[in-house]
Write a protein that holds these residues in place. Sequence first.
Motif, PDB file in Angstrom:
ATOM      1  N   GLU A   1       0.843  -1.194   0.000  1.00 15.97           N
ATOM      2  CA  GLU A   1       0.000   0.000   0.000  1.00 15.97           C
ATOM      3  C   GLU A   1       0.874   1.238   0.000  1.00 15.97           C
ATOM      4  O   GLU A   1       1.881   1.304   0.704  1.00 15.97           O
ATOM      5  N   ILE A   2       0.493   2.220  -0.804  1.00 16.42           N
ATOM      6  CA  ILE A   2       1.176   3.514  -0.850  1.00 16.42           C
ATOM      7  C   ILE A   2       0.107   4.570  -0.663  1.00 16.42           C
ATOM      8  O   ILE A   2      -0.911   4.543  -1.346  1.00 16.42           O
ATOM      9  N   GLN A   3       0.316   5.499   0.259  1.00 20.59           N
ATOM     10  CA  GLN A   3      -0.688   6.515   0.552  1.00 20.59           C
ATOM     11  C   GLN A   3      -0.116   7.909   0.308  1.00 20.59           C
ATOM     12  O   GLN A   3       0.454   8.519   1.206  1.00 20.59           O
ATOM     13  N   PRO A   4      -0.266   8.430  -0.914  1.00 19.17           N
ATOM     14  CA  PRO A   4       0.182   9.805  -1.169  1.00 19.17           C
ATOM     15  C   PRO A   4      -0.625  10.777  -0.311  1.00 19.17           C
ATOM     16  O   PRO A   4      -1.794  10.550  -0.020  1.00 19.17           O
ATOM     17  N   HIS A   5       0.020  11.837   0.079  1.00 18.08           N
ATOM     18  CA  HIS A   5      -0.628  12.817   0.950  1.00 18.08           C
ATOM     19  C   HIS A   5      -0.255  14.212   0.481  1.00 18.08           C
ATOM     20  O   HIS A   5       0.902  14.491   0.186  1.00 18.08           O
ATOM     21  N   GLN A   6      -1.222  15.075   0.432  1.00 22.76           N
ATOM     22  CA  GLN A   6      -1.014  16.457   0.023  1.00 22.76           C
ATOM     23  C   GLN A   6      -1.456  17.338   1.179  1.00 22.76           C
ATOM     24  O   GLN A   6      -2.563  17.202   1.679  1.00 22.76           O
ATOM     25  N   VAL A   7      -0.597  18.214   1.631  1.00 24.97           N
ATOM     26  CA  VAL A   7      -0.916  19.015   2.806  1.00 24.97           C
ATOM     27  C   VAL A   7      -1.565  20.357   2.482  1.00 24.97           C
ATOM     28  O   VAL A   7      -1.937  21.076   3.385  1.00 24.97           O
ATOM     29  N   GLY A   8      -1.703  20.669   1.216  1.00 29.08           N
ATOM     30  CA  GLY A   8      -2.325  21.934   0.840  1.00 29.08           C
ATOM     31  C   GLY A   8      -3.825  21.920   1.039  1.00 29.08           C
ATOM     32  O   GLY A   8      -4.421  20.931   1.443  1.00 29.08           O
ATOM     33  N   ARG A   9      -4.439  23.025   0.719  1.00 28.81           N
ATOM     34  CA  ARG A   9      -5.875  23.171   0.946  1.00 28.81           C
ATOM     35  C   ARG A   9      -6.718  22.663  -0.207  1.00 28.81           C
ATOM     36  O   ARG A   9      -7.884  22.360  -0.026  1.00 28.81           O
ATOM     37  N   ASN A  10      -6.157  22.560  -1.402  1.00 19.47           N
ATOM     38  CA  ASN A  10      -6.955  22.185  -2.563  1.00 19.47           C
ATOM     39  C   ASN A  10      -6.858  20.681  -2.807  1.00 19.47           C
ATOM     40  O   ASN A  10      -6.208  20.224  -3.739  1.00 19.47           O
TER      41      ASN A  10
ATOM     42  N   PHE B   1      -5.584  18.086  -6.111  1.00 25.21           N
ATOM     43  CA  PHE B   1      -4.574  17.057  -5.879  1.00 25.21           C
ATOM     44  C   PHE B   1      -5.085  15.694  -6.331  1.00 25.21           C
ATOM     45  O   PHE B   1      -4.412  14.971  -7.064  1.00 25.21           O
ATOM     46  N   MET B   2      -6.294  15.332  -5.902  1.00 24.09           N
ATOM     47  CA  MET B   2      -6.847  14.021  -6.260  1.00 24.09           C
ATOM     48  C   MET B   2      -7.070  13.904  -7.768  1.00 24.09           C
ATOM     49  O   MET B   2      -6.794  12.869  -8.365  1.00 24.09           O
ATOM     50  N   GLU B   3      -7.521  14.980  -8.371  1.00 25.89           N
ATOM     51  CA  GLU B   3      -7.732  14.965  -9.824  1.00 25.89           C
ATOM     52  C   GLU B   3      -6.408  14.796 -10.568  1.00 25.89           C
ATOM     53  O   GLU B   3      -6.285  13.976 -11.478  1.00 25.89           O
ATOM     54  N   ALA B   4      -5.397  15.553 -10.176  1.00 29.87           N
ATOM     55  CA  ALA B   4      -4.097  15.490 -10.852  1.00 29.87           C
ATOM     56  C   ALA B   4      -3.432  14.128 -10.651  1.00 29.87           C
ATOM     57  O   ALA B   4      -2.925  13.535 -11.610  1.00 29.87           O
ATOM     58  N   PHE B   5      -3.434  13.624  -9.432  1.00 30.72           N
ATOM     59  CA  PHE B   5      -2.832  12.311  -9.182  1.00 30.72           C
ATOM     60  C   PHE B   5      -3.610  11.213  -9.887  1.00 30.72           C
ATOM     61  O   PHE B   5      -3.016  10.264 -10.413  1.00 30.72           O
TER      62      PHE B   5
END
Length: 77
Positions: free
Chosen positions: A50-59, A63-67
């Motif tokens: 399992e790999i869990q990318p995480h984005q700390v920004g507000r948008n 992030f989910m759309e781009a990834f």
Amino acid sequence: MNWQLRTPEEFDTATRFVRPGDMRESVWISSDLGWHAERLAQLAELGFDEIQPHQVGRNQEAFMEAFGRRVLPVLRR
């Protein structure tokens, strides 16, 4: 310490001396989605379940759309 900070202002105060280079020692940081795809593919090759990318920004939506569009298809190969 993060869990003890109750407001953005407390976080700003606690991190006022942290430099970008300090973060890069322990966190992968880049706006280049191709770079992230390559790094995550390397982890997948190592056998992680399992790999869990995480984005700390507000948008989070962006992030989910781009990834979803640019990174996940690389990992599915």
